[in-house]
Motif scaffolding. Sequence first.
Motif, short mmCIF file in Angstrom:
data_model
loop_
_atom_site.label_atom_id
_atom_site.label_comp_id
_atom_site.label_asym_id
_atom_site.label_seq_id
_atom_site.Cartn_x
_atom_site.Cartn_y
_atom_site.Cartn_z
N GLU A 1 36.22 119.48 28.83
CA GLU A 1 35.92 120.19 30.07
C GLU A 1 36.31 121.66 29.92
N THR A 2 35.45 122.55 30.37
CA THR A 2 35.72 123.99 30.31
C THR A 2 35.46 124.60 31.68
N VAL A 3 35.82 125.84 31.84
CA VAL A 3 35.57 126.50 33.13
C VAL A 3 34.08 126.74 33.37
N MET A 4 33.26 126.56 32.32
CA MET A 4 31.82 126.71 32.45
C MET A 4 31.11 125.37 32.58
N GLY A 5 31.85 124.27 32.54
CA GLY A 5 31.26 122.95 32.63
C GLY A 5 31.62 122.11 31.42
N HIS A 6 31.06 120.91 31.36
CA HIS A 6 31.38 120.00 30.26
C HIS A 6 30.69 120.45 28.97
N GLY A 7 31.44 120.50 27.90
CA GLY A 7 30.86 120.81 26.59
C GLY A 7 31.20 122.20 26.10
N LEU A 8 31.80 122.26 24.91
CA LEU A 8 32.17 123.55 24.34
C LEU A 8 30.96 124.34 23.86
N GLU A 9 29.78 123.71 23.82
CA GLU A 9 28.59 124.46 23.40
C GLU A 9 28.28 125.60 24.35
N HIS A 10 28.82 125.57 25.57
CA HIS A 10 28.68 126.71 26.48
C HIS A 10 29.23 127.99 25.85
N TYR A 11 30.14 127.84 24.89
CA TYR A 11 30.87 128.98 24.33
C TYR A 11 30.25 129.51 23.03
N THR A 12 29.02 129.16 22.77
CA THR A 12 28.31 129.68 21.60
C THR A 12 27.38 130.82 21.98
N ARG A 13 27.63 131.42 23.14
CA ARG A 13 26.80 132.53 23.64
C ARG A 13 27.66 133.76 23.87
N MET A 14 27.03 134.91 23.75
CA MET A 14 27.72 136.19 23.91
C MET A 14 27.23 136.87 25.18
N PRO A 15 28.14 137.43 25.99
CA PRO A 15 27.71 138.09 27.22
C PRO A 15 27.14 139.48 26.96
N GLU A 16 26.21 139.87 27.81
CA GLU A 16 25.71 141.24 27.79
C GLU A 16 25.11 141.55 29.15
N LEU A 17 24.87 142.82 29.40
CA LEU A 17 24.27 143.24 30.66
C LEU A 17 22.78 143.46 30.49
N ASP A 18 22.01 142.85 31.38
CA ASP A 18 20.57 143.09 31.46
C ASP A 18 20.35 143.87 32.75
N GLY A 19 20.40 145.21 32.62
CA GLY A 19 20.47 146.05 33.81
C GLY A 19 21.83 145.87 34.43
N ASP A 20 21.89 145.42 35.67
CA ASP A 20 23.16 145.15 36.33
C ASP A 20 23.53 143.68 36.28
N LYS A 21 22.68 142.88 35.66
CA LYS A 21 22.88 141.43 35.67
C LYS A 21 23.61 140.99 34.41
N LEU A 22 24.65 140.15 34.59
CA LEU A 22 25.38 139.58 33.46
C LEU A 22 24.64 138.35 32.96
N VAL A 23 24.32 138.36 31.67
CA VAL A 23 23.62 137.22 31.05
C VAL A 23 24.35 136.84 29.77
N TRP A 24 24.11 135.62 29.31
CA TRP A 24 24.66 135.16 28.03
C TRP A 24 23.50 134.79 27.12
N LYS A 25 23.61 135.25 25.88
CA LYS A 25 22.57 134.98 24.90
C LYS A 25 23.18 134.36 23.65
N PRO A 26 22.45 133.47 22.98
CA PRO A 26 22.98 132.88 21.74
C PRO A 26 23.28 133.96 20.70
N VAL A 27 24.34 133.75 19.95
CA VAL A 27 24.67 134.72 18.89
C VAL A 27 23.67 134.58 17.76
N PRO A 28 23.45 135.64 17.00
CA PRO A 28 22.51 135.57 15.87
C PRO A 28 22.89 134.50 14.86
N ALA A 29 21.93 134.09 14.09
CA ALA A 29 22.15 133.04 13.09
C ALA A 29 23.10 133.48 12.00
N ASN A 30 23.11 134.78 11.68
CA ASN A 30 23.93 135.29 10.58
C ASN A 30 25.00 136.25 11.09
#
Length: 606
Positions: free
Chosen positions: A371-400
């Motif tokens: 259990e994590t603060v983002m929900g069940h499953g640590l796979e939630h934590y394989t994303r990196m945050p960034e701003l899309d304009g004023d909106k906070l979004v999470w995107k998968p990290v690059p393969a390399n």
Amino acid sequence: MHPTVDAVTQRITERSHDTRQDYLNRMETLKAQSPHRSSLSCGNLAHGFAACTQSDKDTLKFMNRANVAIVSAYNDMLSAHQPYRDFPDIIRAAANSMGSVAQFAGGTPAMCDGVTQGQPGMELSLFSRDTIAMSTSVALSHNMFDATLLLGICDKIVPGLLIGSLSFGYLPTVLVPAGPMPSGLPNKEKQRIRQLYAEGKVGRDELLEAESQSYHSPGTCTFYGTANSNQLLVEVMGLHLPGAAFVNPGTPLRDALTRAATEQVIRLSRPYGGALGLADMIDEKSIVNALVALLVTGGSTNHTIHWIAIARAAGIIIDWNDYSELSSAVPSLTRIYPNGEEDINAFHEAGGTPFLIRELLSAGLLHNDVETVMGHGLEHYTRMPELDGDKLVWKPVPANSAKPDVLSTVKEPFAPDGGLRVLDGNLGRGVIKVSAVASEHRVVTAPAMVFNDQNELKGAFEAGDLDKDCIVVVRFQGPKANGMPELHKLTPYLGVLQDRGFRVGLITDGRMSGASGKVPAAIHVYPEAADEGPLSRVRNGDVIALDADNGLLEIDVPADEFARRTVAKADLSANRHGLGRELFGWMRRAASTPEEGASFFWNHDA
């Protein structure tokens, strides 16, 4: 799952069955009584919101909106915590936007080992963790709250915040980092100038200029010490927002993450339908995930103490054997100073914690079913945050990895095993951080040079007494002697000796922490000298073997002769300079061994 990770997890679960169940039962009882402010008398509740705005008072009179507790280690002297000055206003505004309230519940001490290093104040460092834990518990004891935000970063502060808040583990809790300062003078160059100063080749002005270029602005120090180890481990445990650990302070992204942390902890609260608290998120699997993350990154040796105490506060029992077995099975995937050339900002740019988590999940080295603060499953934590304009979004990290010399993959690790080792032998039991030590320096056999105080070493160095192969023994530095201070004051001198071609090592019942460098150092050795442990019988000239490859810590003296030796005594009186002795002498009697978490209040059932 990797068989070793799975086996260690099962062993911890079985070992902890009774204490864990007792803890969960207590949390379930407390959860059933929440929201606690509904049970407060009118006088209690009026006191609790007397200073609020009328709008917040109106909200808190009803029980269908959340009240978020802010517990902060803010002060404006410490660079890592100075950014927290503005966080409460950001948090309050975010809570109000959701029709909820946030109150600054309390502050905790926040001392800096960088300021007190080599000074008497350093002897208060380890003690401060338990003071922070108690301060956190005091802040939450008013029973006004539905959720908690913990604002802290460094050394003893995050462990203290976690230990204290676990007593209120029925509340959902998110840790809110502030981020590292931008990169300054490279750490290797700073270390080079420190060694030149130790040799007398540069003066104080040059040294201060180098230090000031390295530690130069608000934010956490950028080397991979205890503070940044804290942030990485907490994120791997799912207690941050994904990718939040190493975003620089004072940036729009940092502020957006703080707002998002507030909104998320409110969504997790019972008034909003949430059912899980910190007690549900810190379990046996998440603790093992933290240990794996520590070992694959060569993190701070302080966490061979702190995570034992954190786990114990949640009813979970771990020991150094768990660390050792995991370290033998997991690879080393990072090279962050002092384990490499670049700093924590370079690690974040390379892909950071989300990349690391993805790699470890793919190899079965982390438990995903947590259990994590983002929900069940640590796979939630394989994303990196960034701003899309004023909106906070999470995107998968690059393969390399963007910096493969800093952050690598499970298929191409920097080493096949982890960064920490446990040492055993007739000199006691201790730990060593090997990730920063070159392979040719991991085994040292040499005569002992014995000191009862770290300040004695400087004189011996300047007199040339250490210009030889030697293993320096610095004793009476354990928790019962003086609070177990860190001994980084010794590092430049020992580094110079090693650079001169001598075979050198350090053995101590004190600490070295996350900044342990290129000299092999067996630390946290116990039984400590103040308990008449083996170090109290070592004499100058005794041949000692420090073997990190095979996990040995041995003295070449016949056992019967060694046992007959007179036990050395150190001056541990309160009138000596030590603040740890003067202010906490009464606490010494209850001090535990490092492998028990060196915890003075939190090792036993509440």
